[in-house]
Design an enzyme around this catalytic site. Structure first.
Site, mmCIF file in Angstrom:
data_model
loop_
_atom_site.group_PDB
_atom_site.id
_atom_site.type_symbol
_atom_site.label_atom_id
_atom_site.label_comp_id
_atom_site.label_asym_id
_atom_site.label_seq_id
_atom_site.Cartn_x
_atom_site.Cartn_y
_atom_site.Cartn_z
ATOM 1 N N ASP A 67 0.855 -1.069 0.123
ATOM 2 C CA ASP A 67 0.010 -0.088 0.023
ATOM 3 C C ASP A 67 0.963 1.280 -0.004
ATOM 4 O O ASP A 67 2.083 1.263 0.171
ATOM 5 C CB ASP A 67 -0.901 0.043 1.180
ATOM 6 C CG ASP A 67 -0.269 -0.457 2.408
ATOM 7 O OD1 ASP A 67 1.000 -0.348 2.404
ATOM 8 O OD2 ASP A 67 -0.931 -0.775 3.459
ATOM 9 N N ASN A 136 -8.062 -2.952 14.148
ATOM 10 C CA ASN A 136 -9.211 -3.410 13.893
ATOM 11 C C ASN A 136 -9.334 -4.653 12.846
ATOM 12 O O ASN A 136 -10.345 -4.821 12.112
ATOM 13 C CB ASN A 136 -10.006 -2.234 13.030
ATOM 14 C CG ASN A 136 -9.230 -1.698 12.028
ATOM 15 O OD1 ASN A 136 -8.285 -2.348 11.475
ATOM 16 N ND2 ASN A 136 -9.650 -0.554 11.354
ATOM 17 N N HIS A 138 -7.380 -4.977 9.953
ATOM 18 C CA HIS A 138 -6.995 -4.754 8.728
ATOM 19 C C HIS A 138 -5.829 -5.236 8.259
ATOM 20 O O HIS A 138 -4.892 -5.430 9.030
ATOM 21 C CB HIS A 138 -7.157 -2.915 8.377
ATOM 22 C CG HIS A 138 -6.096 -2.367 9.002
ATOM 23 N ND1 HIS A 138 -6.101 -1.138 9.594
ATOM 24 C CD2 HIS A 138 -4.743 -2.312 8.628
ATOM 25 C CE1 HIS A 138 -4.942 -0.675 9.828
ATOM 26 N NE2 HIS A 138 -4.136 -1.362 9.516
ATOM 27 N N GLU A 143 -9.763 -2.083 5.320
ATOM 28 C CA GLU A 143 -10.590 -1.743 6.331
ATOM 29 C C GLU A 143 -11.724 -2.825 6.586
ATOM 30 O O GLU A 143 -12.142 -3.381 5.801
ATOM 31 C CB GLU A 143 -10.930 -0.272 6.539
ATOM 32 C CG GLU A 143 -9.766 0.700 6.302
ATOM 33 C CD GLU A 143 -9.049 0.806 7.787
ATOM 34 O OE1 GLU A 143 -8.957 -0.062 8.540
ATOM 35 O OE2 GLU A 143 -8.305 1.865 7.816
HETATM 36 C C1 GLP Z 1 -0.753 0.194 8.872
HETATM 37 C C2 GLP Z 1 -0.265 -0.503 7.551
HETATM 38 C C3 GLP Z 1 -0.430 -2.008 7.469
HETATM 39 C C4 GLP Z 1 0.105 -2.362 8.775
HETATM 40 C C5 GLP Z 1 -0.882 -1.886 10.037
HETATM 41 C C6 GLP Z 1 -0.176 -2.055 11.520
HETATM 42 O O1 GLP Z 1 -1.848 1.032 8.537
HETATM 43 N N1 GLP Z 1 -1.029 -0.088 6.187
HETATM 44 O O2 GLP Z 1 0.185 -2.621 6.447
HETATM 45 O O3 GLP Z 1 0.201 -3.807 9.040
HETATM 46 O O4 GLP Z 1 -1.267 -0.703 9.772
HETATM 47 O O5 GLP Z 1 0.774 -1.109 11.850
HETATM 48 P P1 GLP Z 1 2.082 -1.452 12.821
HETATM 49 O O6 GLP Z 1 2.786 -2.561 12.540
HETATM 50 O O7 GLP Z 1 2.523 -0.137 12.887
HETATM 51 O O8 GLP Z 1 1.281 -1.654 14.036
#
Ligand code: GLP
Length: 250
Positions: A67, A136, A138, A143
């Site tokens: 992404d 959540n 995702h 989402e």
């Molecule tokens: C972000 C990314 C995801 C990631 C998630 C968790 O928004 N787009 O690919 O896995 O949220 O992030 P973190 O590893 O900082 O908890």
């Protein structure tokens, strides 16, 4: 899904890096699907250490990221382009021309989504996809409520996701409202998936993931139907998972 229990963040990162290194050694021209977020930083650091010490080569590897934020230029310190260069690409021998991310500045965003899907097909699909998980549920930026049939698309970020990610920005208002993400169907086409989770904040969603109910309200729950998923989670992330459940999946 198979569960690998890790002691802590460092142990999770080391175990994840070992699986990626093994993949690259077995298939030097692997296509790696990469992820961003705080969870992955230790894994990329472990890959860089291994590269420096053992010289594992990425010259034939191609990478595709899940992404990118819409509206952030690649040079913006909070863009995922920047994150990937900073944590990984600048420190290993992968040619930059073999690293792909969605273009968050594309004028025609729909065309960009299509281009990204076509690209994934042209390079032969993803051998190993690395995933984090949002609180959540995702995956990528898919989402809750996203269709399991979705391909690369534009998303409006959930308020909770923007709040969670605001820790990387100076101010909450700077967190983009939209992103381009591989879709859930895109992710599910990967031959193998490696999902990482660390810390207490992920404990609730990890227990929901292993509850086994497949619902679009928890995007990651679709992984229960994929034939080749490894979850590496540390003890804090596993703290709400019963010993019985842990046994079933290890
Ligand atoms: C972000 C990314 C995801 C990631 C998630 C968790 O928004 N787009 O690919 O896995 O949220 O992030 P973190 O590893 O900082 O908890």
């Amino acid at each position: 899904m198979k569960l690998i229990e890790a002691k802590d963040y460092q142990d999770m990162s080391r175990k994840a890096a070992d699986i990626i290194i093994d993949q690259v050694k077995k298939k030097p021209n692997s296509v790696l699907g990469l992820a961003t977020g705080g969870t992955m930083i230790g894994t990329y650091a472990a890959l860089v250490d291994d590269y420096k010490q053992n010289g594992t080569s990425y010259q034939q590897v191609k990478t595709v990221n899940l992404d990118e934020y819409i509206g952030l230029a690649p040079e913006h310190p909070n863009s995922y382009h920047y994150y990937m260069s900073d944590h990984l690409f600048n420190h290993i021998d992968i040619p930059k021309s073999q690293t792909y991310l969605p273009n968050g500045l594309a004028k025609d965003i729909e065309a960009e989504c299509q281009r990204y899907e076509n690209l994934l097909e042209q390079i032969g699909g993803i051998d190993l996809q690395l995933l984090g998980i949002g609180q959540n549920g995702h995956i990528g930026f898919n989402e809750p409520g996203t269709s399991f049939e979705s391909t690369t698309h534009v998303v409006e970020l959930a308020l909770s996701t923007r709040q969670a990610n605001s820790r990387f920005f100076n101010r909450f208002e700077e967190v983009p409202t939209h992103a381009i993400t591989m879709g859930i169907a895109t992710i599910m086409k990967s031959k193998k998936i490696l999902l990482l989770a660390s810390g207490k904040k992920k404990a609730h969603i990890i227990s929901q993931l292993f509850a086994g109910k497949v619902t679009t309200e928890i995007p990651a729950s679709i992984l229960n139907t994929h034939p080749n998923v490894i979850v590496i989670a540390d003890q804090e992330a596993l703290s709400l998972l019963s010993p019985e459940k842990r046994k079933v999946y290890t």
